[in-house]
Design a protein around this motif. Structure first.
Motif, short mmCIF file in Angstrom:
data_model
loop_
_atom_site.label_atom_id
_atom_site.label_comp_id
_atom_site.label_asym_id
_atom_site.label_seq_id
_atom_site.Cartn_x
_atom_site.Cartn_y
_atom_site.Cartn_z
N UNK A 61 23.39 30.60 64.56
CA UNK A 61 22.05 30.04 64.32
C UNK A 61 22.01 28.55 64.66
N UNK A 62 23.11 27.83 64.35
CA UNK A 62 23.17 26.42 64.69
C UNK A 62 23.15 26.18 66.19
N UNK A 63 23.86 27.02 66.93
CA UNK A 63 23.86 26.90 68.39
C UNK A 63 22.49 27.24 68.97
N UNK A 64 21.84 28.25 68.40
CA UNK A 64 20.50 28.62 68.88
C UNK A 64 19.53 27.47 68.65
N UNK A 65 19.65 26.80 67.52
CA UNK A 65 18.77 25.66 67.25
C UNK A 65 18.97 24.57 68.28
N UNK A 66 20.21 24.33 68.64
CA UNK A 66 20.50 23.31 69.66
C UNK A 66 19.92 23.72 71.00
N UNK A 67 19.95 25.01 71.28
CA UNK A 67 19.39 25.52 72.53
C UNK A 67 17.86 25.40 72.54
N UNK A 68 17.21 25.79 71.45
CA UNK A 68 15.76 25.91 71.44
C UNK A 68 15.03 24.62 71.09
N UNK A 69 15.62 23.87 70.16
CA UNK A 69 14.92 22.67 69.69
C UNK A 69 15.22 21.47 70.57
N UNK A 70 16.47 21.23 70.84
CA UNK A 70 16.86 20.03 71.58
C UNK A 70 17.21 20.31 73.04
N UNK A 71 17.24 21.60 73.43
CA UNK A 71 17.53 21.98 74.82
C UNK A 71 18.86 21.37 75.28
N UNK A 72 19.88 21.46 74.42
CA UNK A 72 21.17 20.84 74.75
C UNK A 72 22.17 21.81 75.35
N UNK A 73 21.82 23.07 75.49
CA UNK A 73 22.67 24.02 76.19
C UNK A 73 21.81 25.13 76.74
N UNK A 74 22.32 25.75 77.81
CA UNK A 74 21.58 26.83 78.47
C UNK A 74 21.81 28.14 77.73
N UNK A 75 21.03 29.16 78.07
CA UNK A 75 21.20 30.47 77.45
C UNK A 75 22.59 31.04 77.77
#
Length: 414
Positions: A213-227
């Motif tokens: 969930x923490x990694x997903x938040x980084x992906x969706x909120x801050x766009x800091x990693x790709x899918x």
């Protein structure tokens, strides 16, 4: 041809003699020099680095890249689908630091300490099952009953894998760790990929407090990693966290059971267990080489010039038995003064899961040694089956009993 060199004339150290005793092969190579141009079993040419000082420097040298874009036409390591390859073991520089910082939030010593109660519960569960099987059947396999399921349970908790999915989840992982062939391996990798993709979608709709969930938040909120990076990181955590801990527990317990004086010392002085874990990481590490590396420019290692793009294998198995660093390196000694080793890496690629691995090893071995005081090998050491390649040296099974009668004598410990 591999790497522009006729590998037919190269030494091939990873044959039958290596499978019998890899450490004797390393000793001969170290005497001849630190760096060797050798052929892998598949015919690929690599540079094998054997001296501890050069291995340590190589692990921290930014010119030795893990990014396959810097590779020539030689050995590139295990091939994953592109969607699972965007992980820390294939990245350097800013991309590596970006992902490392994101993943590190779930593996801080403080976070791992918060998991201690659940890890202890898992340890007690599988130790109890091991003891029950040994009591019922006379023997039990530590690898199958304890070393494999423990890290899978811990990783499942880390990702909050639903209980209903855990059996098939574990089955796919075990298939990947010990596949019957390439097709079976590909199917298991595909199933895990699909599972994580679906789990990401579920967790995105209903976030929790877990690492995913923490990694997903980084992906969706801050766009800091790709899918792809998101799913690849989950896959890497799963594989590294399950395979390495399994091998460490199996090899580690075998070492203790074949060194009864050290085992007795630990039982008399349980405060030495953390020191024993560090010595086991040095002496009994399954991983024989670090992740392959590719020089981004010509580099000199141990007085040998290695061209850009060639494949470099840094031998952890050899480094940990180098007498230039460790006095009597083949001796297992839980009171050894020098606690330094390279089992968890060195430099930028130091293992993010180090604290989690140490916690599982300490609690797991402690439970086996103190909760099962009659624990002993159920067969002679020489009869045990190992998987030994240039990549790792690990027990396939570790049958034990809790009976007072020892097994027949036979063979030396490895």
């Amino acid at each position: 041809m591999a790497g522009g060199v006729d590998v037919g004339v190269l030494p091939q150290p990873f044959g039958e003699g290596f499978r019998d005793d890899p450490y004797a092969v390393y000793a001969r190579l170290r005497e001849q020099g630190s760096v060797h141009r050798v052929a892998l079993p598949d015919g690929s040419a690599v540079w094998l680095v054997t001296h501890e000082a050069d291995v340590r420097r190589g692990l921290a040298d930014p010119r030795l890249s893990v990014d396959k874009r810097h590779a020539g036409d030689g050995f590139k390591g295990f091939a994953l689908p592109p969607a699972l390859d965007a992980n820390l073991l294939n990245m350097d520089g800013d991309d590596h630091l970006r992902l490392r910082w994101l993943v590190a939030q779930g593996f801080t010593p403080r976070h791992v300490e918060g998991m201690r109660t659940s890890i202890r519960a898992a340890v007690d569960l599988f130790a109890g099952r091991l003891a029950a099987r040994a009591a019922e059947d006379g023997t039990a396999d530590v690898v199958a009953e304890f070393a494999r399921p423990l890290p899978l349970k811990v990783i499942g908790d880390l990702f909050a894998v639903p209980e209903a999915d855990r059996e098939r989840f574990s089955g796919w992982v075990l298939t990947m760790l010990d596949p019957a062939g390439r097709e079976e391996l590909a199917r298991a990798v595909g199933e895990i990929h699909r599972f994580f993709t679906a789990l990401v979608a579920e967790r995105r709709a209903a976030p929790g407090e877990d690492v995913l969930s923490g990694l997903i938040a980084a992906r969706d909120v801050d766009d800091r990693l790709s899918e792809d990076e998101l799913v690849s990181l989950a896959f890497l955590i799963l594989m590294a966290g399950s395979e390495n801990v399994q091998h460490l527990i199996g090899n580690g317990l075998f070492t203790l059971l074949t060194h009864p004086e050290q085992l007795e010392l630990l039982r008399q002085r349980p405060e030495l267990l953390p020191d024993a874990v560090e010595e086991l990481l040095r002496h009994s590490l399954a991983n024989q080489t670090a992740i392959r590396r590719f020089p981004t420019e010509p580099v000199e290692i141990g007085g040998v010039r290695v061209p850009a793009g060639d494949t470099v294998l840094l031998s952890l198995g050899s480094a940990h038995r180098d007498p230039a660093r460790y006095p009597e390196p083949d001796r297992f000694d839980v009171t050894r003064a020098d606690k330094g080793h390279l089992a968890l890496g060195h430099g930028l690629h130091y293992c993010l899961g180090a604290a989690l691995a140490r916690t599982q090893l300490t609690l797991g071995l402690g439970a086996l040694l103190h909760g099962l005081p009659g624990l002993r090998l159920a067969v002679p050491a020489a009869d045990l089956a190992w998987t030994t390649t240039f990549r790792f040296h690990a027990l396939r099974a570790l049958p034990v009993s809790t009976a007072a009668t020892p097994p027949p004598a036979g063979g030396r410990s490895r």
